[in-house]
Design a protein around this motif. Structure first.
Motif, PDB file in Angstrom:
ATOM      1  N   ASP A 100      52.847  39.675  42.909  1.00 63.74           N
ATOM      2  CA  ASP A 100      51.439  40.064  42.925  1.00 63.74           C
ATOM      3  C   ASP A 100      50.592  39.291  41.912  1.00 63.74           C
ATOM      4  OD1 ASP A 100      52.196  41.191  40.528  1.00 63.74           O
ATOM      5  OD2 ASP A 100      51.987  43.267  41.161  1.00 63.74           O
ATOM      6  N   LEU A 101      51.131  38.197  41.365  1.00 63.31           N
ATOM      7  CA  LEU A 101      50.329  37.411  40.429  1.00 63.31           C
ATOM      8  C   LEU A 101      49.160  36.751  41.135  1.00 63.31           C
ATOM      9  CD1 LEU A 101      50.203  36.598  37.451  1.00 63.31           C
ATOM     10  CD2 LEU A 101      51.480  34.538  38.043  1.00 63.31           C
ATOM     11  N   GLY A 102      49.348  36.432  42.413  1.00 58.43           N
ATOM     12  CA  GLY A 102      48.231  35.877  43.177  1.00 58.43           C
ATOM     13  C   GLY A 102      48.400  34.399  43.468  1.00 58.43           C
ATOM     14  N   ASP A 103      48.077  34.009  44.726  1.00 58.98           N
ATOM     15  CA  ASP A 103      48.238  32.616  45.140  1.00 58.98           C
ATOM     16  C   ASP A 103      47.363  31.678  44.322  1.00 58.98           C
ATOM     17  OD1 ASP A 103      49.912  33.623  47.038  1.00 58.98           O
ATOM     18  OD2 ASP A 103      48.456  33.512  48.674  1.00 58.98           O
ATOM     19  N   THR A 104      46.127  32.093  44.062  1.00 60.15           N
ATOM     20  CA  THR A 104      45.170  31.210  43.401  1.00 60.15           C
ATOM     21  C   THR A 104      45.663  30.757  42.042  1.00 60.15           C
ATOM     22  OG1 THR A 104      43.340  32.315  44.527  1.00 60.15           O
ATOM     23  CG2 THR A 104      42.802  31.005  42.587  1.00 60.15           C
ATOM     24  N   ILE A 105      46.145  31.691  41.249  1.00 60.65           N
ATOM     25  CA  ILE A 105      46.552  31.367  39.888  1.00 60.65           C
ATOM     26  C   ILE A 105      47.797  30.481  39.885  1.00 60.65           C
ATOM     27  CG2 ILE A 105      48.051  33.380  39.473  1.00 60.65           C
ATOM     28  CD1 ILE A 105      46.721  33.623  36.723  1.00 60.65           C
ATOM     29  N   LEU A 106      48.710  30.704  40.824  1.00 57.43           N
ATOM     30  CA  LEU A 106      49.945  29.910  40.867  1.00 57.43           C
ATOM     31  C   LEU A 106      49.691  28.516  41.424  1.00 57.43           C
ATOM     32  CD1 LEU A 106      52.439  32.657  42.074  1.00 57.43           C
ATOM     33  CD2 LEU A 106      52.304  31.636  39.801  1.00 57.43           C
ATOM     34  N   VAL A 107      48.869  28.414  42.461  1.00 54.67           N
ATOM     35  CA  VAL A 107      48.567  27.103  43.041  1.00 54.67           C
ATOM     36  C   VAL A 107      47.859  26.219  42.014  1.00 54.67           C
ATOM     37  CG1 VAL A 107      47.178  25.906  44.773  1.00 54.67           C
ATOM     38  CG2 VAL A 107      48.556  27.876  45.430  1.00 54.67           C
TER      39      VAL A 107
END
Length: 296
Positions: A100-107
């Motif tokens: 649930d960290l989020g796609d945006t932050i990881l990408v």
């Protein structure tokens, strides 16, 4: 003496399984079993008791594992000490992060790392499980919430704040909302991590628990975000992934004085005498990227 046999034995004990050790080492399970058996024949002792359900160390196995694991650890530290001062950071880095960290932050993090250090290969695993980094062979983890393992080195990079969001169109057509208890009159898009029967919200003074009807429960953060953007109700989302949506007018924060959770976010890695260049490079990039998003 064949040090490969000792290394394979140590990995089998750490993983508690021949097959799991084989996957970590990239070897056939039969090869792993053969090397452990060959080690036992060379030493003339039984190191592991094998049953259909589990492995257990014998008394002599405990002694051998203690010394072998320490010795292999010193060898890895020696290699890291030598490579730390030469050349560009390179090699495969195993990273784990919560789903649930989020796609945006990881990408964004991965793009920045690849631009800065193209010779680092990343193996990223998203999981809800709290992995044993040493046993699983993971180099570094991004973790949200209070840390459980005090033996790890941790660097705090910010706070992940979760709050209520909705689309302007939904709010225009929905009943007025002045307090958390008013959520009972609204369509609430429930992310599994926050429970199936209730939401708990807090401000600096109070905490309020609101019963949920469970009309829509989803275990994927991206789906909750899209449903919220499309006017399907009110969702709990991390504030750091909603900034562009707010600027574009797709989302607005609801009850801005209330939040569902505020989790400290850390980068954590196993304690070691020498930090490999690839890990040091990742820590620098990740700390800068995450702190900018979480604290900005």
């Amino acid at each position: 003496m064949d040090l490969n046999e000792s290394a394979v034995f140590v990995k089998v004990v750490q993983m508690k399984s021949f097959s799991a050790a084989a996957r970590q080492l990239g070897l056939p399970t039969s090869t792993v079993s053969t090397r452990v058996a060959r080690l036992e024949r060379r030493l003339g002792v039984t190191l592991l008791q094998r049953t259909t359900r589990r492995l257990s160390l014998t008394e002599l196995g405990e002694i051998y594992f203690h010394h072998a694991a320490a010795g292999l650890g010193h060898m890895l530290e020696a290699e890291a000490a030598v490579t730390a001062s030469i050349g560009e950071p390179t090699g495969r880095l195993r990273v784990t992060a919560p789903t649930d960290l989020g796609d945006t932050i990881l990408v964004g993090l991965l793009e920045r790392l690849r631009r800065s250090y193209p010779r680092i290969d990343v193996d990223l695993s998203l999981t809800e499980s709290y992995l044993d980094l040493v046993a699983e062979g993971v180099d570094v983890a991004i973790r949200a919430g209070e840390l459980r393992d005090s033996t790890l080195i941790a660097k705090r990079v910010g706070i992940a704040c979760w709050a209520l969001f909705s689309s302007p169109d939904y709010l225009d057509a929905a009943p007025p909302l002045a307090s958390p208890r008013g959520l009972r009159r609204h369509r609430c898009l429930q992310f599994t991590s926050f429970g199936k029967s209730q939401w708990t919200l807090s401000n600096r003074k109070d905490s309020v628990t609101v019963p949920m009807d469970g009309n829509l429960i989803v275990n994927d953060l991206g789906v909750i975000r899209l449903l919220t953007q499309r006017g399907q109700g009110i969702g709990i989302l991390p504030t750091y992934i909603c900034r562009e949506d707010i600027e574009a007018g797709r989302l607005v924060r609801v009850l801005p004085n209330w939040e569902a959770r505020a989790d400290p976010v850390h980068l954590v890695y196993p304690r070691q005498r020498f930090v490999p260049p690839k890990l040091r490079a990742f820590m620098d990039v990740a700390a800068s990227e995450l702190s900018g998003l979480l604290n900005g």
